[in-house]
Design an enzyme around this catalytic site. Structure first.
Site, PDB file in Angstrom:
ATOM      1  N   ARG A  14       0.825  -1.207   0.000  1.00 51.51           N
ATOM      2  CA  ARG A  14       0.000   0.000   0.000  1.00 51.51           C
ATOM      3  C   ARG A  14       0.861   1.260   0.000  1.00 51.51           C
ATOM      4  O   ARG A  14       0.559   2.254   0.683  1.00 51.51           O
ATOM      5  CB  ARG A  14      -0.957  -0.001   1.209  1.00 51.51           C
ATOM      6  CG  ARG A  14      -1.862  -1.209   1.281  1.00 51.51           C
ATOM      7  CD  ARG A  14      -2.830  -1.280   0.102  1.00 51.51           C
ATOM      8  NE  ARG A  14      -3.614  -2.495   0.156  1.00 51.51           N
ATOM      9  CZ  ARG A  14      -3.307  -3.637  -0.479  1.00 51.51           C
ATOM     10  NH1 ARG A  14      -2.217  -3.689  -1.242  1.00 51.51           N
ATOM     11  NH2 ARG A  14      -4.053  -4.688  -0.371  1.00 51.51           N
ATOM     12  N   SER A  30     -11.413  -0.844   3.238  1.00 56.22           N
ATOM     13  CA  SER A  30     -10.678  -1.271   4.428  1.00 56.22           C
ATOM     14  C   SER A  30     -10.079  -0.064   5.141  1.00 56.22           C
ATOM     15  O   SER A  30      -9.456   0.798   4.516  1.00 56.22           O
ATOM     16  CB  SER A  30      -9.559  -2.240   4.043  1.00 56.22           C
ATOM     17  OG  SER A  30     -10.099  -3.439   3.524  1.00 56.22           O
ATOM     18  N   GLU A  81      -5.203   2.501   6.744  1.00 54.37           N
ATOM     19  CA  GLU A  81      -5.060   2.417   5.296  1.00 54.37           C
ATOM     20  C   GLU A  81      -5.730   3.606   4.628  1.00 54.37           C
ATOM     21  O   GLU A  81      -5.324   4.029   3.555  1.00 54.37           O
ATOM     22  CB  GLU A  81      -5.655   1.111   4.769  1.00 54.37           C
ATOM     23  CG  GLU A  81      -5.490   0.922   3.277  1.00 54.37           C
ATOM     24  CD  GLU A  81      -5.807  -0.482   2.817  1.00 54.37           C
ATOM     25  OE1 GLU A  81      -6.411  -0.620   1.738  1.00 54.37           O
ATOM     26  OE2 GLU A  81      -5.451  -1.442   3.519  1.00 54.37           O
TER      27      GLU A  81
END
Length: 301
Positions: free
Chosen positions: A174, A224, A294
């Site tokens: 990520r 998420s 995230e």
């Protein structure tokens, strides 16, 4: 701001909005006003906008489809740039797929499959733009952008334009170099492989069915919320900590997927932040794991 607007009107022909509520542009339906909201329709307009902002010393940030983003209740000082329809492009060149920065990542997976190209199936459940997917090295189903991206065209903060190859983008979990150096992905090229259209369609349908069964997509959410810790899953930890259904104001940990926080009743950014902190603290107390967010935080807290 008046001088900046006058400057923009001389060199930039895209959309200009003042005090635009970001709640209208985020999937969480949360966010106060951006001082200035710009929607350039092509590369020339984008370059003109950035040049004008730089001349006047006005900070800017970029917003895609508003998933994976929590915009402050106080809004964003400076300018928010959202790529317009001129960046919503797609073309095929053999096994290469070239998509504009504002093109839907989910739609990209579908169109690649219809063209008989495999490698983008994992993107079928990632509700952002191509530019956002490159920025975050978005992934699912044991794959991510880094495995298929050939190159990305980027406009940097100073207005310069460059094309970066895969290795130059510094991909990690990520993560990409765009986290260290601010820029806007205007186009990305993906290298795929020939595949069977029926098999690809079946896989996409399977992923879609699973997503509908396991994620609260009928409610306002942002995907998420926390990154998966090494060797574990954030959703498992949150559920094991007994936090499904936990609430702060209008924000609730989903009963369907514990790593989703839904806007259940006019939630504010502060509600979401308070719930995120409660989840992080509880999981850390129970399991000794401090989870990292995230979602991206935009604007003042």
């Amino acid at each position: 701001m008046e001088q900046l607007i006058a400057d923009l009107e001389r060199s930039y022909s895209g959309i200009i909005k003042l005090a635009e509520p970001l709640a209208a542009h985020t999937t969480w339906k949360i966010g106060g006003p951006a001082d200035l909201f710009l929607v350039p329709e092509d590369g020339e307009q984008l370059a003109a906008a950035i040049a004008a902002l730089n001349r006047h010393g006005v900070p800017w940030t970029v917003l895609g489809r508003g998933s994976n983003t929590l915009a402050s209740d106080r809004g964003v000082r400076g300018a928010v740039i959202k790529l317009g329809k001129g960046f919503d492009t797609l073309r095929f060149d053999g096994n290469l797929v070239v998509a504009g920065g504002s093109y839907s990542f989910i739609k990209l997976s579908v169109m690649a499959g219809k063209a008989g190209l495999t490698g983008l199936e994992f993107a079928s459940g990632i509700p952002g733009t191509v530019g956002g997917a490159v920025y975050m090295n978005a992934g699912a189903h044991h794959s991510d952008v880094s495995r298929i991206l050939k190159s990305a065209s980027i406009v940097w903060e100073d207005g310069t334009k460059e094309t970066y190859g895969n290795e130059e983008l510094g991909f990690g979990y990520r993560h990409s170099v765009l986290h260290e150096r601010r820029g806007i992905v205007t186009e990305a090229t993906f290298a795929l492989e020939p595949g069977d259209r029926k098999e690809i369609a079946a896989m996409l349908a399977s992923y879609k069915d699973r997503r509908l069964r396991t994620q609260p997509l009928q409610l306002a959410c942002a995907g998420s919320v926390f990154r998966n810790p090494p060797g574990d899953h954030a959703a498992r930890l949150i559920e094991a900590a007994g936090l499904k259904g936990a609430r702060e104001g209008g924000a609730v940990v989903s009963e369907l997927h514990a790593n989703f926080i839904v806007n259940d009743d006019h939630a504010t950014a502060q509600d979401v932040l308070a719930l995120m902190e409660r989840v992080r603290r509880t999981v850390n107390e129970r399991f000794g794991i401090l989870m990292a967010p995230e979602v991206l935080l935009m604007g003042e807290r």
